[in-house]
Scaffold this active site. Sequence first.
Site, PDB file in Angstrom:
ATOM      1  N   GLY A  31       5.845   1.112   2.589  1.00 23.94           N
ATOM      2  CA  GLY A  31       6.727   0.437   1.928  1.00 23.94           C
ATOM      3  C   GLY A  31       7.039  -0.979   2.578  1.00 23.94           C
ATOM      4  CG  HIS A  32       9.287  -1.719   5.911  1.00 21.61           C
ATOM      5  ND1 HIS A  32      10.241  -2.315   6.595  1.00 21.61           N
ATOM      6  CD2 HIS A  32       9.856  -0.486   5.629  1.00 21.61           C
ATOM      7  CE1 HIS A  32      11.338  -1.562   6.441  1.00 21.61           C
ATOM      8  NE2 HIS A  32      11.053  -0.510   5.750  1.00 21.61           N
ATOM      9  CG  ASN A  94      16.062  19.067  12.217  1.00 15.66           C
ATOM     10  OD1 ASN A  94      15.341  19.438  11.331  1.00 15.66           O
ATOM     11  ND2 ASN A  94      16.900  19.993  12.952  1.00 15.66           N
ATOM     12  CG  ASP A 129      10.755  -5.263   8.345  1.00 12.83           C
ATOM     13  OD1 ASP A 129      11.833  -4.884   8.781  1.00 12.83           O
ATOM     14  OD2 ASP A 129      10.180  -4.719   7.381  1.00 12.83           O
ATOM     15  CB  THR A 150      10.586  -4.104   2.292  1.00 13.02           C
ATOM     16  OG1 THR A 150      11.402  -3.455   3.128  1.00 13.02           O
ATOM     17  CG2 THR A 150       9.898  -5.040   2.960  1.00 13.02           C
ATOM     18  CB  VAL A 341      -4.214   6.330  -7.547  1.00  8.53           C
ATOM     19  CG1 VAL A 341      -4.712   7.820  -8.170  1.00  8.53           C
ATOM     20  CG2 VAL A 341      -2.843   6.118  -7.659  1.00  8.53           C
ATOM     21  CD1 TRP A 361      11.912  -4.452  -4.088  1.00 11.46           C
ATOM     22  CD2 TRP A 361      12.997  -3.302  -5.335  1.00 11.46           C
ATOM     23  NE1 TRP A 361      12.603  -5.268  -4.970  1.00 11.46           N
ATOM     24  CE2 TRP A 361      13.446  -4.413  -5.833  1.00 11.46           C
ATOM     25  CE3 TRP A 361      13.942  -2.389  -5.981  1.00 11.46           C
ATOM     26  CZ2 TRP A 361      14.065  -5.111  -7.169  1.00 11.46           C
ATOM     27  CZ3 TRP A 361      14.743  -2.680  -7.293  1.00 11.46           C
ATOM     28  CH2 TRP A 361      14.615  -4.173  -7.739  1.00 11.46           C
ATOM     29  CD  GLU A 366       2.781  -1.787  -6.490  1.00 12.06           C
ATOM     30  OE1 GLU A 366       2.760  -0.671  -6.742  1.00 12.06           O
ATOM     31  OE2 GLU A 366       2.798  -1.967  -5.189  1.00 12.06           O
ATOM     32  CD  GLN A 383      13.251   6.921  -2.803  1.00 10.19           C
ATOM     33  OE1 GLN A 383      13.380   7.921  -3.244  1.00 10.19           O
ATOM     34  NE2 GLN A 383      12.146   6.853  -1.934  1.00 10.19           N
TER      35      GLN A 383
END
EC number: 2.4.1.360
Length: 457
Positions: A31-32, A94, A129, A150, A341, A361, A366, A383
Amino acid sequence: MMGDLTTSFPATTLTTNDQPHVVVCSGAGMGHLTPFLNLASALSSAPYNCKVTLLIVIPLITDAESHHISSFFSSHPTIHRLDFHVNLPAPKPNVDPFFLRYKSISDSAHRLPVHLSALSPPISAVFSDFLFTQGLNTTLPHLPNYTFTTTSARFFTLMSYVPHLAKSSSSSPVEIPGLEPFPTDNIPPPFFNPEHIFTSFTISNAKYFSLSKGILVNTFDSFEPETLSALNSGDTLSDLPPVIPIGPLNELEHNKQEELLPWLDQQPEKSVLYVSFGNRTAMSSDQILELGMGLERSDCRFIWVVKTSKIDKDDKSELRKLFGEELYLKLSEKGKLVKWVNQTEILGHTAVGGFLSHCGWNSVMEAARRGVPILAWPQHGDQRENAWVVEKAGLGVWEREWASGIQAAIVEKVKMIMGNNDLRKSAMKVGEEAKRACDVGGSSATALMNIIGSLKR
């Protein structure tokens, strides 16, 4: 210590020629990593034409990271690789393994000057970042650092507000001047706990956003107009630098999906639902079965990326055993069950007419580039706020009541998103706006060009 570090980069040593040397510092996890690879690729290419050094944090956690990084450098031989080693703490029960890695990056960022000072030619700017914000902005005050977030501009606002949020109550919506209130259900619970590992390093870095040269966001003006306007008005958070949308960034080209593209070529236009919850969202076996039975009942063609572990190398599940023979065969008659994919290739195919997404994101951008409507099923982190943005922008709908026993809801919502012409038209309009923003002369392309132009002066 600080004096020694800052003298390594006096303002007079910054490059001022026609090819600025920029360092791109990615965080951890796909994701980053993905948007930073896209940014590095863009900066090294026309019309920006920068000399690019890409910093890679070592060790990597996932096989996907290793694969994408190897592929990236193979296809970008002019980009220099700089490995930055951090010490990973031992796994804790955890505690999200990615959070442990984020913290190790944040805690190690102050060591970067030693690595950057050896680079040649001298550095013009860093694109980093948010995990590097405190370390870079306190040890290299003369070097322009553009913090590249990001996530959405709206969730970035919440991150910037975390130093205040951690002192408040979680019982009522969070109100930030100039923006619609943030429902508490949309806010990650750790943000109200300053002792939580994620919150602690977010607070440490958010306090230094004001020292960045700018905040870059992989979004575009028409997608989050109210948030971007509020952030740049000074009324929302008065000490922020300019917040600059530079998206949607062009994605990297990958090999085509030989196994799936021929199947997609045989499907009617806009008839296939793409289902994916990203690289970090692992569903329980019960959730997977509920979703599988719902998709089977919906009678909709689909491609579903099934993930049962946060870390790909730990995912040993066999899909046939996971679903059971009967359901597996029924699902296989209507669609494709896969472990991975090339998402951009799938979303860009004319047969794909909808996207059941977690609203990470990168996935949102996309889909926005291609005008593919989203059925939002956010799971954690940013999210839920991203799903809020998706719905407000007209790119999709957010079903807020997903729960156990969701088969009927799946059937209803899948049929709705695949057959809603108004939503499809709205999503296509978003796609057109996204294309205009990143084309030459568009708002995002111009913003990035202005940044690079300032480094040449």
